[in-house]
Design a protein around this motif. Structure first.
Motif, PDB file in Angstrom:
ATOM      1  N   SER A   1       9.908 -11.163 -11.483  1.00 43.19           N
ATOM      2  CA  SER A   1      10.183 -10.383 -12.548  1.00 43.19           C
ATOM      3  C   SER A   1      10.476 -10.825 -13.683  1.00 43.19           C
ATOM      4  CB  SER A   1      11.223  -9.016 -12.044  1.00 43.19           C
ATOM      5  OG  SER A   1      11.607  -8.493 -13.449  1.00 43.19           O
ATOM      6  N   ILE A   2       9.498 -10.226 -14.988  1.00 46.68           N
ATOM      7  CA  ILE A   2       9.694 -10.971 -16.271  1.00 46.68           C
ATOM      8  C   ILE A   2      11.665 -10.731 -16.528  1.00 46.68           C
ATOM      9  CG2 ILE A   2       9.878 -10.621 -19.099  1.00 46.68           C
ATOM     10  CD1 ILE A   2       6.723 -10.470 -17.860  1.00 46.68           C
ATOM     11  N   SER A   3      11.751  -8.562 -16.581  1.00 46.00           N
ATOM     12  CA  SER A   3      12.962  -9.090 -16.427  1.00 46.00           C
ATOM     13  C   SER A   3      14.490  -9.799 -15.748  1.00 46.00           C
ATOM     14  CB  SER A   3      13.122  -7.652 -16.831  1.00 46.00           C
ATOM     15  OG  SER A   3      13.562  -7.449 -15.120  1.00 46.00           O
ATOM     16  N   ARG A   4      14.320 -10.100 -14.879  1.00 51.94           N
ATOM     17  CA  ARG A   4      14.604 -10.725 -13.909  1.00 51.94           C
ATOM     18  C   ARG A   4      15.192 -12.019 -14.243  1.00 51.94           C
ATOM     19  NH1 ARG A   4      13.308  -7.357 -10.107  1.00 51.94           N
ATOM     20  NH2 ARG A   4      11.918  -8.932  -8.595  1.00 51.94           N
TER      21      ARG A   4
ATOM     22  N   PRO B   1      11.406 -10.558 -24.314  1.00 51.59           N
ATOM     23  CA  PRO B   1       9.979 -10.704 -25.321  1.00 51.59           C
ATOM     24  C   PRO B   1      10.069 -12.288 -24.856  1.00 51.59           C
ATOM     25  CG  PRO B   1      11.233  -9.197 -25.775  1.00 51.59           C
ATOM     26  CD  PRO B   1      12.024  -9.734 -24.777  1.00 51.59           C
ATOM     27  N   ALA B   2      10.700 -12.956 -24.982  1.00 52.52           N
ATOM     28  CA  ALA B   2      10.769 -14.381 -25.273  1.00 52.52           C
ATOM     29  C   ALA B   2      10.002 -15.338 -23.898  1.00 52.52           C
ATOM     30  CB  ALA B   2      12.263 -15.496 -25.142  1.00 52.52           C
ATOM     31  N   VAL B   3      10.856 -14.295 -22.681  1.00 54.45           N
ATOM     32  CA  VAL B   3       9.885 -14.890 -21.195  1.00 54.45           C
ATOM     33  C   VAL B   3       8.380 -14.520 -21.458  1.00 54.45           C
ATOM     34  CG1 VAL B   3       9.875 -14.162 -18.970  1.00 54.45           C
ATOM     35  CG2 VAL B   3      11.639 -14.483 -20.252  1.00 54.45           C
ATOM     36  N   SER B   4       8.310 -12.784 -21.684  1.00 53.92           N
ATOM     37  CA  SER B   4       6.615 -12.824 -21.968  1.00 53.92           C
ATOM     38  C   SER B   4       5.957 -13.691 -22.835  1.00 53.92           C
ATOM     39  CB  SER B   4       6.766 -11.200 -22.200  1.00 53.92           C
ATOM     40  OG  SER B   4       6.723 -10.622 -21.194  1.00 53.92           O
TER      41      SER B   4
END
Length: 79
Positions: A19-22, A32-35
């Motif tokens: 998960s991007i949020s986790r 957004p930085a992870v994405s």
């Protein structure tokens, strides 16, 4: 070089959590930085690393290969 290592670290945590949020919460950075980091790594490697859907992300075959390589490198370095 440091930027590239950060991209791989973000990729690893995203793959581990699914998960991007986790991943963002674990890394203390924004979603957004992870994405952006994942997209940049995908662009640099010229391959898709995750399948994205409403429930999170799943590793593609190329993503699984990279994830395993990072996992093996981590185990080697921690010996």
């Amino acid at each position: 070089m440091q930027e590239n290592l950060s991209l791989y670290h973000i990729f690893y945590v995203t793959g581990k959590t699914g998960s991007i949020s986790r991943a963002a919460k674990e890394l203390y950075i924004s979603q957004p930085a992870v994405s952006r980091a994942v997209q940049k790594l995908e662009h640099n490697l010229n391959t898709l690393l995750f399948k994205r859907n409403s429930r999170g992300v799943a590793l593609t075959p190329d993503g699984k290969i990279l994830f395993e390589k990072i996992l093996n490198i981590s185990k080697f370095l921690l010996k």
